[in-house]
Write a protein that holds these residues in place. Structure first.
Motif, PDB file in Angstrom:
ATOM      1  N   LYS A  66     105.693  77.360  51.244  1.00 48.06           N
ATOM      2  CA  LYS A  66     104.596  77.527  50.290  1.00 48.06           C
ATOM      3  C   LYS A  66     105.125  77.963  48.922  1.00 48.06           C
ATOM      4  N   SER A  68     108.171  77.624  47.708  1.00 49.32           N
ATOM      5  CA  SER A  68     108.987  76.544  47.141  1.00 49.32           C
ATOM      6  C   SER A  68     108.101  75.478  46.511  1.00 49.32           C
ATOM      7  N   GLU A  69     107.032  75.119  47.208  1.00 52.28           N
ATOM      8  CA  GLU A  69     106.135  74.084  46.682  1.00 52.28           C
ATOM      9  C   GLU A  69     105.372  74.574  45.456  1.00 52.28           C
ATOM     10  N   GLU A  70     105.033  75.866  45.424  1.00 52.02           N
ATOM     11  CA  GLU A  70     104.391  76.439  44.231  1.00 52.02           C
ATOM     12  C   GLU A  70     105.338  76.395  43.033  1.00 52.02           C
ATOM     13  N   ARG A  71     106.634  76.425  43.327  1.00 53.45           N
ATOM     14  CA  ARG A  71     107.654  76.355  42.271  1.00 53.45           C
ATOM     15  C   ARG A  71     108.018  74.909  41.927  1.00 53.45           C
ATOM     16  N   GLY A  72     107.297  73.954  42.528  1.00 52.50           N
ATOM     17  CA  GLY A  72     107.520  72.548  42.229  1.00 52.50           C
ATOM     18  C   GLY A  72     108.581  71.870  43.064  1.00 52.50           C
ATOM     19  N   GLU A  73     109.005  72.500  44.127  1.00 50.75           N
ATOM     20  CA  GLU A  73     110.036  71.961  45.013  1.00 50.75           C
ATOM     21  C   GLU A  73     109.367  71.424  46.277  1.00 50.75           C
ATOM     22  N   LYS A  74     109.214  70.128  46.368  1.00 52.69           N
ATOM     23  CA  LYS A  74     108.540  69.503  47.518  1.00 52.69           C
ATOM     24  C   LYS A  74     109.431  69.561  48.757  1.00 52.69           C
ATOM     25  N   LYS A  75     108.864  70.022  49.853  1.00 54.33           N
ATOM     26  CA  LYS A  75     109.578  70.077  51.129  1.00 54.33           C
ATOM     27  C   LYS A  75     108.977  69.038  52.082  1.00 54.33           C
TER      28      LYS A  75
END
Length: 179
Positions: A66, A68-75
């Motif tokens: 979550k 990481s994705e908020e930081r723009g890093e798609k997992k």
């Protein structure tokens, strides 16, 4: 080549683990190897937390994903920060300790070598040290007993290897002898 050098040469990162829990005596041996690492002025301030509760590991995975994705890093949907290893070792040290990174890194290397010597796979995990100050992640760390004033140096996923990864040649051009 002696046994220590053979173990060092054999060590590699594992990203595919069997779900089977490692034996208690193997875990204890790995943890004891970790605390044998050198520490600045022998202060021995870094600590190892062995997480075998898979619910905690999954909770951390979801929180890290979550963040990481908020930081723009798609997992990817299959993302699991510790590669589904049955054990996550978290090495941390007090935030006031200026040598926690060096001391904790030495502990982690001992952990990796001990695991390798026991034919147990391991992998260095960094995501937790990058996300530990986000409240959602920090709350999980606190719940696991990691002191609030501790900073995570790094983690090791450990477990029995499910699938061997190919060995990659090391770039020997990084070696320089100055006479």
């Amino acid at each position: 080549m002696n046994e220590t050098l053979q173990t060092i040469a054999k060590r590699k990162s594992c990203r595919s683990y069997r779900s089977e829990m490692i034996k208690d005596e193997e875990l204890q041996a790995i943890l004891k190897a970790g605390i044998q690492a050198p520490s600045a002025m022998n202060r021995q301030l870094c600590e190892i937390y062995a997480i075998t509760n898979l619910a905690y590991i999954d909770e951390l995975t979801n929180a890290i994903k979550k963040v990481s994705e908020e930081r723009g890093e798609k997992k990817p949907d299959t993302y699991h920060f510790s590669y589904h290893a049955p054990v996550l070792l978290i090495v941390s040290g007090p935030e006031y300790d200026s040598r926690r990174v060096e001391d904790g890194s030495c502990m982690l290397e001992n952990i990796f070598l001990a695991a390798t010597s026991l034919n147990i796979g391991s992998c260095w995990i960094n995501q937790l040290s990058d996300t530990q100050d986000v409240d959602e992640v920090r709350n999980i760390l606190n719940k696991m007993g990691i002191p609030h004033n501790h900073q995570v140096v790094g983690c090791a996923s450990i477990g029995y290897v499910n699938q061997e990864t190919p060995t990659k040649d090391k770039n020997e051009n990084r070696i320089h002898i100055v006479k």
